[in-house]
Design a protein around this motif. Structure first.
Motif, PDB file in Angstrom:
ATOM      1  N   GLN A 122       0.819  -1.205   0.000  1.00  0.00           N
ATOM      2  CA  GLN A 122       0.000   0.000   0.000  1.00  0.00           C
ATOM      3  C   GLN A 122       0.860   1.265   0.000  1.00  0.00           C
ATOM      4  O   GLN A 122       0.378   2.348  -0.322  1.00  0.00           O
ATOM      5  N   ARG A 123       2.137   1.111   0.375  1.00  0.00           N
ATOM      6  CA  ARG A 123       3.030   2.277   0.471  1.00  0.00           C
ATOM      7  C   ARG A 123       3.979   2.402  -0.716  1.00  0.00           C
ATOM      8  O   ARG A 123       4.845   3.273  -0.732  1.00  0.00           O
ATOM      9  N   VAL A 124       3.806   1.516  -1.709  1.00  0.00           N
ATOM     10  CA  VAL A 124       4.627   1.610  -2.917  1.00  0.00           C
ATOM     11  C   VAL A 124       4.335   2.940  -3.616  1.00  0.00           C
ATOM     12  O   VAL A 124       3.178   3.294  -3.839  1.00  0.00           O
ATOM     13  N   GLY A 125       5.367   3.661  -3.937  1.00  0.00           N
ATOM     14  CA  GLY A 125       5.194   4.967  -4.547  1.00  0.00           C
ATOM     15  C   GLY A 125       5.206   6.092  -3.539  1.00  0.00           C
ATOM     16  O   GLY A 125       5.279   7.267  -3.905  1.00  0.00           O
ATOM     17  N   VAL A 126       5.108   5.722  -2.240  1.00  0.00           N
ATOM     18  CA  VAL A 126       5.161   6.727  -1.172  1.00  0.00           C
ATOM     19  C   VAL A 126       6.539   6.704  -0.530  1.00  0.00           C
ATOM     20  O   VAL A 126       7.317   7.642  -0.651  1.00  0.00           O
ATOM     21  N   ASP A 127       6.859   5.623   0.170  1.00  0.00           N
ATOM     22  CA  ASP A 127       8.193   5.480   0.754  1.00  0.00           C
ATOM     23  C   ASP A 127       8.794   4.102   0.485  1.00  0.00           C
ATOM     24  O   ASP A 127       9.799   3.732   1.087  1.00  0.00           O
ATOM     25  N   TYR A 128       8.146   3.330  -0.408  1.00  0.00           N
ATOM     26  CA  TYR A 128       8.693   2.038  -0.830  1.00  0.00           C
ATOM     27  C   TYR A 128       8.602   1.945  -2.353  1.00  0.00           C
ATOM     28  O   TYR A 128       7.696   2.523  -2.971  1.00  0.00           O
ATOM     29  N   SER A 129       9.543   1.215  -2.938  1.00  0.00           N
ATOM     30  CA  SER A 129       9.542   1.028  -4.387  1.00  0.00           C
ATOM     31  C   SER A 129       8.987  -0.348  -4.734  1.00  0.00           C
ATOM     32  O   SER A 129       8.859  -1.219  -3.868  1.00  0.00           O
ATOM     33  N   GLU A 130       8.684  -0.543  -6.011  1.00  0.00           N
ATOM     34  CA  GLU A 130       8.239  -1.850  -6.497  1.00  0.00           C
ATOM     35  C   GLU A 130       9.322  -2.893  -6.257  1.00  0.00           C
ATOM     36  O   GLU A 130       9.032  -4.048  -5.938  1.00  0.00           O
ATOM     37  N   ALA A 131      10.577  -2.475  -6.412  1.00  0.00           N
ATOM     38  CA  ALA A 131      11.693  -3.403  -6.208  1.00  0.00           C
ATOM     39  C   ALA A 131      11.756  -3.882  -4.761  1.00  0.00           C
ATOM     40  O   ALA A 131      11.981  -5.063  -4.487  1.00  0.00           O
ATOM     41  N   ALA A 132      11.545  -2.969  -3.814  1.00  0.00           N
ATOM     42  CA  ALA A 132      11.567  -3.339  -2.397  1.00  0.00           C
ATOM     43  C   ALA A 132      10.426  -4.292  -2.080  1.00  0.00           C
ATOM     44  O   ALA A 132      10.609  -5.281  -1.345  1.00  0.00           O
ATOM     45  N   LEU A 133       9.246  -4.019  -2.634  1.00  0.00           N
ATOM     46  CA  LEU A 133       8.104  -4.914  -2.433  1.00  0.00           C
ATOM     47  C   LEU A 133       8.423  -6.301  -2.988  1.00  0.00           C
ATOM     48  O   LEU A 133       8.098  -7.323  -2.373  1.00  0.00           O
ATOM     49  N   GLY A 134       9.066  -6.336  -4.149  1.00  0.00           N
ATOM     50  CA  GLY A 134       9.440  -7.610  -4.746  1.00  0.00           C
ATOM     51  C   GLY A 134      10.343  -8.427  -3.847  1.00  0.00           C
ATOM     52  O   GLY A 134      10.191  -9.656  -3.739  1.00  0.00           O
ATOM     53  N   GLN A 135      11.272  -7.764  -3.156  1.00  0.00           N
ATOM     54  CA  GLN A 135      12.172  -8.473  -2.241  1.00  0.00           C
ATOM     55  C   GLN A 135      11.381  -9.097  -1.086  1.00  0.00           C
ATOM     56  O   GLN A 135      11.653 -10.236  -0.671  1.00  0.00           O
ATOM     57  N   TYR A 136      10.383  -8.362  -0.570  1.00  0.00           N
ATOM     58  CA  TYR A 136       9.546  -8.900   0.500  1.00  0.00           C
ATOM     59  C   TYR A 136       8.744 -10.103   0.004  1.00  0.00           C
ATOM     60  O   TYR A 136       8.595 -11.102   0.712  1.00  0.00           O
ATOM     61  N   TYR A 259      20.979   2.625 -12.295  1.00  0.00           N
ATOM     62  CA  TYR A 259      19.975   2.045 -13.191  1.00  0.00           C
ATOM     63  C   TYR A 259      18.558   2.492 -12.827  1.00  0.00           C
ATOM     64  O   TYR A 259      17.800   2.950 -13.679  1.00  0.00           O
ATOM     65  N   ILE A 260      18.199   2.389 -11.529  1.00  0.00           N
ATOM     66  CA  ILE A 260      16.832   2.694 -11.134  1.00  0.00           C
ATOM     67  C   ILE A 260      16.528   4.179 -11.288  1.00  0.00           C
ATOM     68  O   ILE A 260      15.418   4.567 -11.668  1.00  0.00           O
ATOM     69  N   ASP A 261      17.537   5.052 -11.052  1.00  0.00           N
ATOM     70  CA  ASP A 261      17.313   6.487 -11.210  1.00  0.00           C
ATOM     71  C   ASP A 261      17.197   6.855 -12.683  1.00  0.00           C
ATOM     72  O   ASP A 261      16.445   7.763 -13.056  1.00  0.00           O
ATOM     73  N   MET A 262      17.938   6.142 -13.525  1.00  0.00           N
ATOM     74  CA  MET A 262      17.826   6.358 -14.964  1.00  0.00           C
ATOM     75  C   MET A 262      16.456   5.880 -15.459  1.00  0.00           C
ATOM     76  O   MET A 262      15.834   6.499 -16.316  1.00  0.00           O
TER      77      MET A 262
END
Length: 303
Positions: A122-136, A259-262
């Motif tokens: 629910q916090r993806v795009g706020v203080d978490y990224s899709e990549a971080a969610l994927g790791q979880y 990469y992610i910033d690009m």
């Protein structure tokens, strides 16, 4: 040898109310440990069978009270069997907590982990990224497979987590799953985030990871010499996708952008200075620190 479970139901007669009803109490004994609790029921002392721990008669009060006592008794014995499945010993206080819901479903590892990753989603795009969610998500799946397929359990209480559990899980990742040192380490990192959260909330009173050290892969930082970079620039790929990949790599080399910033870069992030030079003004996704990079040294990007 496991300790025998004994359950006693009795009345607290010193708290008899004006309606002559007494609070119904329970006492759990496992070995030498004893824990008492309230069933949140009232019973008529005159109709109470002390030996059976039930009311006598067929009044609506007697039937309702006895049904609830039977239900609680079944829950206690069911929880006792569940705790024994993951612990060699069980104490009365722990069993009482499990019965009353103090150690409820959210205090089991997978359920807590599941709720945690749902919150992060629910916090993806706020203080978490899709990549971080994927790791979880990947870490959760690995732990779920270990508990359900390797241990043959649907879930385990947090209090069953021990140093040995962590070692066995790591062994499973490296040997059974044949995961690399790096991937196994990442899964442990996210599992430990869940454990630390449980410790901070008072669900766990100790960190089972204390003293545990996973293997560490030797990190070799690779870099290009000026001659190697010049050679890379001079090569002209024949495949369109390779040309794009080359340009993106060189773009990162000359701007210093990850990469992610690009990947997150927008046209609005490119600004032109008074002297006509172009600059990337943005923020890094990982650290939120400011990016300020010019295009000096790199000017051609294939479309």
């Amino acid at each position: 040898m496991k300790s025998k479970l004994k359950v006693l139901v009795y009345l607290k007669k010193n708290q008899t109310k004006k309606d002559e009803l007494c609070p119904v109490m329970g006492r759990i004994q496992v070995g030498k440990t004893i824990s008492q609790f309230s069933l949140k029921l009232k019973a008529d002392a005159k109709l109470w069978d002390t030996k059976a721990g039930r009311m006598i008669g067929k009044s609506s009060l007697a039937q309702k009270t006895n049904r609830e006592i039977n239900r609680v008794n079944l829950i206690i014995h069911a929880r006792y069997k569940e705790l024994l499945a993951v612990n060699s010993t069980v104490d009365a206080h722990e069993l009482k907590n499990a019965t009353q819901g103090i150690a409820s479903s959210q205090d089991t590892v997978l359920e807590y982990f599941r709720q945690m990753k749902e919150t992060i989603a629910q916090r993806v795009g706020v203080d978490y990224s899709e990549a971080a969610l994927g790791q979880y998500l990947w870490s959760f799946n690995a732990l779920e497979n270990f508990i359900q397929k390797k241990l043959k359990l649907s879930d385990i209480p947090f209090k069953s987590l021990t140093y040995s559990f962590v070692e066995e899980y790591y062994q499973y990742l490296r040997v059974d799953r044949k995961l690399s040192i790096g991937t196994s380490g990442i899964y442990l990192i996210y599992f430990r985030k869940v454990v630390i959260s449980a410790v901070n909330q008072g669900i766990l009173f100790r960190d089972p990871f204390h003293g545990f050290e996973a293997e560490r892969a030797e990190v070799v930082h690779k870099s290009l010499t000026k001659e190697e970079l010049d050679k890379f620039i001079s090569v002209e790929p024949s495949v369109k996708q390779q040309k794009r990949t080359k340009d993106l790599f060189l773009f990162a080399c000359f701007t210093g952008i990850s990469y992610i910033d690009m990947k997150n870069l927008k046209y609005d992030d490119i600004q032109t200075a008074e002297d006509g030079s172009q600059w990337i003004i943005s923020k890094r996704q990982k650290t939120k620190s400011k990016i300020s990079s010019s295009f000096v040294g790199y000017s051609t990007v294939h479309n």
